[in-house]
Design a protein around this motif. Structure first.
Motif, short mmCIF file in Angstrom:
data_model
loop_
_atom_site.label_atom_id
_atom_site.label_comp_id
_atom_site.label_asym_id
_atom_site.label_seq_id
_atom_site.Cartn_x
_atom_site.Cartn_y
_atom_site.Cartn_z
N LYS A 27 37.88 -19.96 77.57
CA LYS A 27 36.48 -19.96 77.13
C LYS A 27 36.36 -20.55 75.73
O LYS A 27 35.45 -21.35 75.46
N TYR A 28 37.27 -20.16 74.85
CA TYR A 28 37.23 -20.68 73.47
C TYR A 28 37.42 -22.20 73.47
O TYR A 28 36.66 -22.93 72.81
N GLU A 56 44.73 -25.55 67.44
CA GLU A 56 43.54 -24.94 66.85
C GLU A 56 43.94 -23.77 65.96
O GLU A 56 43.36 -23.56 64.89
N ASN A 107 39.88 -15.58 77.87
CA ASN A 107 39.31 -15.74 76.52
C ASN A 107 39.73 -17.08 75.91
O ASN A 107 38.92 -17.77 75.28
N ARG A 119 37.01 -24.42 75.92
CA ARG A 119 35.89 -25.11 76.56
C ARG A 119 34.69 -25.19 75.61
O ARG A 119 34.00 -26.22 75.53
N SER A 120 34.44 -24.10 74.89
CA SER A 120 33.28 -24.07 73.99
C SER A 120 33.44 -25.02 72.81
O SER A 120 32.47 -25.37 72.15
N HIS A 121 34.70 -25.41 72.54
CA HIS A 121 34.96 -26.34 71.44
C HIS A 121 35.31 -27.74 71.96
O HIS A 121 35.85 -28.57 71.22
N GLY A 122 35.00 -28.00 73.24
CA GLY A 122 35.18 -29.32 73.81
C GLY A 122 36.63 -29.75 73.99
O GLY A 122 36.94 -30.94 73.95
N LYS A 123 37.51 -28.78 74.21
CA LYS A 123 38.93 -29.09 74.34
C LYS A 123 39.43 -28.72 75.73
O LYS A 123 38.89 -27.84 76.40
#
Length: 668
Positions: A492-493, A509, A489, A495-499
């Protein structure tokens, strides 16, 4: 000032040399040309020397190396990451916060902090690896520490297996030097709180006893934070918080907190009063029934003895006897029967005049008749504060649920509760400008806890967090059970925020999300005034990010001539913050651009340090810098030639002679 400009010392504080200097001041006769004369030192210490063959000692394989690890200096640095930082008001990319988040190996970072933060930290809170067999344990080395640190960051999925013959020794060797260095950072009235479970609780206390001294053990809090009942033998439903002070002579330990459940109690009694009026016995009976609906672990149930009420408020009948048996023989008349009440066995607690005043003002609780000894009314409103209890009840799932709501999924395993930490920090009297340090910061709970404490107390304490940038994808490969899903999780979070999938990115974050939440709460309450009639001020919810790296200054090999010692890719600010660490400036001091006779410089700490980084340094600029009377001046070798060096020496020497103020001039 000498005829040569000295080079800036690029090493961290040498704690061994510092202690030797302290010994020289105390016992100069114990030093000879070759160093410490231990035979003479033993004579000077007299009977305090233990020369027996057998003595109590706590040791493990590798302890000597662990001690040496705390004594070695570091040539590393902390590089500012402005693009990852956040301003005190929540502006991303701003660099004005008084809070610091450091990405790197905490052993190296603690060494680098010694000059700037020695004796400056009020409270250290750590939640280190519990050594359960799956925890990542730092493997320290005397080799190139930064290269080793980078290797460690990429090996974060590896654990300290219980099959390792030095399972406990590895953990002790990791903890000892870090705790030793942390103690150096604490102020004289400083406090350390260390969370731990049963796996290493005993070893941790033995290490803390050695580092801080047994006499500075302040106590242990048992944190009941689980209801699991799935273990063989005895199901462990708690953790431990070991608390030590640096010096009990400087910290009296008057730590108190507000009792839990007060709002519920006051609200309940208001309801009883509305229902029964001034029928105090009916209110008492209703209160007892109400208290019994709470489990014994509830803070409400703990106040069950506050079960009476009168016009002044909720109270409990306390002991009225005094220490002087027979001294006061006067009679206290029962207000209904008019007969003398039964005397307490040790006599009345106060003289007759004071007792009569209390009776007349309704401050004495009487029984149904004179056969019962009266009591003193002790009001809840006057006793809302209590000493820190040794048992803490708090559901460990609260923090997990809160963070899952913030991120939209569960991304941290067993995060600590910011509410619990906030209450602890408040109880231990953390004030404005105090520094709270967490060098195993994990999910960054300590940062949010300090910010929330600042809001509730209207103070401005600062936090410093340190965390190894563990690679979550490495962790995912070795994770099992629920931890595997949680780690997935998190990745995924990010990666979805470009980090990048790093623990430090996730923690930063979290700090942004919690900061936004705090600002939202303040905004919604902006129309409400505090008790003293003022509005809630905005706390510092930002943080400056720094990354551990090797020095930005090249060290020339024997016979090598370097015109520019700055390593490729290093900025002016990289070099300036490295110089600040070496000189002992805190990482949150202001660094501003300035011009002297048209020459661009940097001013640190309102002109206390002036840094000349660019070529073209002129005599006029040197005159202008000297006229501002800085305490220190740093010049890049590439910015000056031999003539400029001679001019600088002459100019600053004249200023020193005129002002009698020493100016420390260094080059890199």
């Amino acid at each position: 000032m000498s005829d040569e400009i000295e080079r800036l010392d690029l090493r961290s504080e040498d704690l061994v040399e510092e202690r030797l200097e302290q010994m020289r001041q105390l016992v100069p006769e114990a030093f000879s040309e070759g160093g410490v004369d231990f035979d003479k030192l033993r004579l000077l210490l007299g009977d305090e020397v233990d020369e027996g063959d057998e003595r109590y000692a706590f040791t493990w394989p590798g302890k000597a190396d662990a001690i040496r690890q705390s004594q070695t200096t570091s040539h590393a640095t902390l590089r500012p990451c402005i693009e990852k930082s956040r301003g005190r008001g929540g502006e991303d990319g701003s660099f004005d916060s008084d809070n610091v988040y450091i990405e790197g190996d905490n052993l190296e970072v603690l060494k680098l902090m010694q000059r700037a933060y020695h004796g400056r930290v009020k409270l250290v809170y750590i939640d280190p690896p519990y050594n359960t067999g799956s925890d990542f344990i730092y493997k320290d080395t005397f080799a190139d520490t930064i290269e080793h640190y980078k290797e460690e960051a990429n090996l974060s999925g590896q654990s300290n297996a219980k099959t390792d013959g030095r399972f406990h020794a590895n953990w002790c060797s990791m903890m000892y030097p870090r705790l030793k260095l942390a103690r150096e950072l604490l102020s004289d009235d400083g406090i350390i709180i260390a969370s731990i479970d049963e796996s290493e609780r005993t070893n941790l206390q033995l290490i803390l006893n050695e580092v801080f001294g047994e006499t500075n053990f302040a106590g242990e809090i048992i944190w009941k934070n689980s209801s699991k009942n799935d273990q063989a033998y005895i199901s462990m439903q708690h953790e431990y918080l070991l608390v030590y002070v640096k010096d009990k002579g400087s910290n009296s330990g008057n730590w108190t907190e507000k009792k839990g459940g007060l709002e519920e109690i006051y609200s309940a009694f208001e309801g009883f009063h509305a229902k029964y009026g001034n029928d105090w016995k009916a209110i008492h009976k209703a209160a007892l029934d109400w208290y019994n609906h709470f489990p014994p672990s509830s803070p409400v149930y703990a106040s069950k003895h506050y079960s009476w009420m009168d016009e002044r408020g909720v109270y409990f009948p306390a002991d009225i006897s005094g220490p002087n048996d027979g001294q006061y023989v006067y009679d206290v008349k029962h207000p209904v029967t008019g007969k003398p009440c039964k005397r307490p066995s040790r006599g009345w607690f106060c003289p007759q005049q004071e007792m009569e005043r209390r009776v007349s003002e309704g401050l004495i609780h009487f029984g149904d008749d004179e056969k019962t000894v009266p009591n003193i009314k002790t009001y809840l409103k006057d006793t809302e504060q209590q000493s820190l209890p040794s048992i803490l009840y708090k559901d460990g799932r609260v923090a997990s649920k809160k963070l899952a709501r913030m991120f939209g999924a569960k991304v941290f395993s067993n995060p600590k509760d910011d509410g619990v930490l906030s209450q602890l920090f408040k109880a231990m009297d953390v004030k404005s400008d105090d520094v709270v340090l967490d060098f195993f910061s994990g999910s960054a709970t300590t940062g949010e806890a300090v910010e929330r404490m600042n809001c509730s107390q209207r103070i401005a304490a600062k936090w410093i967090l340190v965390q190894l940038p563990e690679n979550l994808e490495d962790n995912l490969r070795t994770a099992t059970g629920s931890n595997k899903k949680i780690t997935a999780n998190a990745i995924k979070y990010l990666r979805s925020h470009g980090k990048d999938p790093l623990l430090t990115e996730l923690a930063e974050e979290r700090l942004r999300l919690s900061g936004d939440e705090i600002l939202g709460e303040i905004s919604s309450d902006s129309g409400q005034l505090t008790l003293d009639g003022t509005s809630q001020s905005q706390p510092d919810i930002g943080f400056r990010v720094f990354r551990l790296d090797d020095s930005g200054i090249e060290r020339p090999r024997d016979g090598q001539l370097l015109i520019d010692r700055r390593k490729p890719g290093r900025t002016d600010l990289d070099i300036i913050f490295e110089a600040m660490l070496r000189w002992g400036y805190e990482l949150t001091y202001p660094v501003e651009e300035a011009k002297f006779a048209g020459y661009p410089c940097y001013s640190v700490a309102a002109g206390d340090l002036v840094c000349c980084m660019q070529p073209g340094l002129t005599t006029d600029a040197l005159d202008a810098i000297a006229a501002s009377q800085p305490r220190r001046v740093l010049m890049m070798d590439s910015a000056i030639d031999d003539t400029t060096k001679l001019n600088a020496l002459a100019i600053f020497r004249r200023v020193e002679e005129r002002t009698q103020q020493k100016i420390e001039l260094r080059t890199v």
